[in-house]
Motif scaffolding. Structure first.
Motif, PDB file in Angstrom:
ATOM      1  N   HIS B 196       0.842  -1.190   0.000  1.00  0.00           N
ATOM      2  CA  HIS B 196       0.000   0.000   0.000  1.00  0.00           C
ATOM      3  C   HIS B 196       0.879   1.242   0.000  1.00  0.00           C
ATOM      4  N   LEU B 197       0.532   2.196  -0.795  1.00  0.00           N
ATOM      5  CA  LEU B 197       1.245   3.480  -0.821  1.00  0.00           C
ATOM      6  C   LEU B 197       0.204   4.587  -0.812  1.00  0.00           C
ATOM      7  N   ASN B 198       0.500   5.666  -0.061  1.00  0.00           N
ATOM      8  CA  ASN B 198      -0.367   6.834  -0.241  1.00  0.00           C
ATOM      9  C   ASN B 198       0.358   7.853  -1.120  1.00  0.00           C
ATOM     10  N   LEU B 199      -0.338   8.928  -1.425  1.00  0.00           N
ATOM     11  CA  LEU B 199       0.185   9.896  -2.384  1.00  0.00           C
ATOM     12  C   LEU B 199       1.540  10.455  -1.964  1.00  0.00           C
ATOM     13  N   SER B 200       1.666  10.783  -0.661  1.00  0.00           N
ATOM     14  CA  SER B 200       2.934  11.403  -0.237  1.00  0.00           C
ATOM     15  C   SER B 200       4.080  10.391  -0.292  1.00  0.00           C
ATOM     16  N   GLU B 201       3.784   9.117   0.007  1.00  0.00           N
ATOM     17  CA  GLU B 201       4.824   8.081  -0.119  1.00  0.00           C
ATOM     18  C   GLU B 201       5.246   7.925  -1.590  1.00  0.00           C
ATOM     19  N   LEU B 202       4.277   7.971  -2.472  1.00  0.00           N
ATOM     20  CA  LEU B 202       4.579   7.845  -3.900  1.00  0.00           C
ATOM     21  C   LEU B 202       5.418   9.033  -4.374  1.00  0.00           C
ATOM     22  N   SER B 235      -8.158  11.553  -6.036  1.00  0.00           N
ATOM     23  CA  SER B 235      -8.754  10.493  -5.193  1.00  0.00           C
ATOM     24  C   SER B 235      -9.179   9.258  -5.977  1.00  0.00           C
ATOM     25  N   ILE B 236      -8.579   9.037  -7.133  1.00  0.00           N
ATOM     26  CA  ILE B 236      -8.872   7.806  -7.879  1.00  0.00           C
ATOM     27  C   ILE B 236      -7.868   6.736  -7.437  1.00  0.00           C
ATOM     28  N   LYS B 265      -4.925   8.158  -2.282  1.00  0.00           N
ATOM     29  CA  LYS B 265      -4.526   9.515  -1.911  1.00  0.00           C
ATOM     30  C   LYS B 265      -4.098   9.575  -0.437  1.00  0.00           C
ATOM     31  N   GLU B 266      -4.938   9.030   0.430  1.00  0.00           N
ATOM     32  CA  GLU B 266      -4.637   9.107   1.879  1.00  0.00           C
ATOM     33  C   GLU B 266      -4.004   7.797   2.351  1.00  0.00           C
TER      34      GLU B 266
END
Lengths: 266, 266
Positions: B196-202, B235-236, B265-266
């Protein structure tokens, strides 16, 4: 960059496919025509081809021309477009191998019709292709229709539309007979070839034909030729030649004397 | 008529072709994926596929991505688009035979880029296709570019663009590894899968990667995944799965638990 007026070349489906077969392409004819197109080296060229034994039987099987009536037809629409891309792929393969910078432009991606007549056509890319010296290749295709859901857009309608839209210098129509006759030359020995027709003569032939294609004694040819009237009205001359015979298309592209039918406004 | 938010499915070129071959399609994989897509029966679906051993070697041979520098490249542009339509034809053939109302929509006919980024996209027909329940199929393609003359538009950029444009409910990315790793799993035994990755990690992975793709230790995967950031920002959610393994794409389409990388995203 080319700003020359384009020539629009139509290649009939009956020329590049065997209409009695199923998905039966005449690759040797396609290759010969590619050679002629390469040799003519027209400065600005748009090619449109028909469906022959690819598009027509599939469209007919699912009643695509008549529009969307039931869910099951949707796969039929998909299949009709798909078989046309297969035929187009064979044409593109040959053109590219003959060193022609030809790019396919699927009408189903950019044309929207209303009761079978072109209503809008996204031509941003097509315009750029012409300007850059590419040769756009289009074809008769299954297209979405604002009233019918979907339908079939004929290559002939497309030819006149593009010729008018891009102010073509001329239209060359390659068919499987020597030109337009007053009767079907495949059925009648006495069929007489029209060497030259003007707009009013063409319109009088059209009105004799009436609305019933069943009464089209020319073997369906007049039904195709009347599609060209809007272009002839704009003073774009049309030459109809036998694309099944060597060098006829080449000569017509070059503006050389050639057996066939010439249609002009005056 | 369907007003459902579409799912955008990307199928990597390395999945449906043999990247070590030349114009080498994996038809058995294409057929299995068609079965999975048929079985999932997603209400509204857009498919985008990559070029693999069709588009990439041809585009590279002629330097298409870098833009127009000499006349001879034009036939190379034509050839690149042509080989992509050949691969697309194999995909379409399989989809249609699996009873999916799939219609190809060539990016070269409707997308215009500027320095490699999509600037305009003619989507009148695409919108109608979705509304009517058709499954539009697009692909990485050679496209005209306002600054470069022409370039290559990647399937990955297209996926994010279409997902944002049509407000997709989710993106499913089918690749040839089990998801996104912190190193190339084909080269490093210790490569760790991100579940799992969120946007900031990506974004932090992206900034570590820098601008040089040569330093992309994930085997080129991050370079593709960062293309999806604009969609994740909207948020997709994105699910990256191994499309080379049976039922992974099916499960991802159905929203079932599946091995892979989820980006949200989150």
């Amino acid at each position: 960059m080319s700003e020359a007026k384009p020539v629009v070349l139509k290649i009939g489906g009956s020329v590049i496919t065997d209409k009695d077969g199923e998905l039966a392409a005449r690759t040797e004819v396609i290759n010969r025509l590619s050679e002629e197109i390469e040799k003519a080296h027209v400065k600005s060229l748009i090619i449109v081809h028909g469906g022959g034994s690819f598009g027509h039987p599939t469209a007919q099987k699912y009643g695509i021309k008549e529009g969307l009536r039931e869910e099951a037809q949707k796969v039929g629409f998909a299949e009709t477009h798909h078989v046309m891309t297969v035929l187009n792929g064979l044409v593109m393969d040959s053109l590219v191998w003959h060193n022609i910078p030809a790019v396919s432009d699927a009408p189903s991606c950019c044309a929207l019709t209303e009761n079978g007549r072109i209503k809008s056509f996204g031509d941003t890319i097509l315009k750029l292709y012409l300007k850059m010296g590419f040769v756009p290749v289009l074809y008769g295709d299954a297209t979405l229709d604002e009233k019918l859901g979907f339908t079939v857009l004929s290559g002939d309608q497309l030819v006149a539309y593009l010729a008018v839209k891009f102010g073509a210098s001329k239209i060359v129509i390659g068919v499987d007979t020597d030109g337009l006759y007053d009767a079907d030359p495949k059925l009648s020995k006495n069929a007489k070839l029209y060497n030259h027709l003007n707009l009013s003569e063409l319109q009088s032939i059209k009105s004799k034909l009436g609305k019933s294609t069943a009464s089209d004694v020319t073997g369906g040819m007049v039904g195709k030729v009347v599609e060209l009237i809007p272009a002839v009205e704009q003073s774009i001359p049309v030459t109809i030649v036998n694309a099944g015979k060597a060098n006829r298309v080449y000569k017509a592209l070059m503006g050389e004397a050639v057996e066939g039918t010439i249609i002009e406004k005056e």
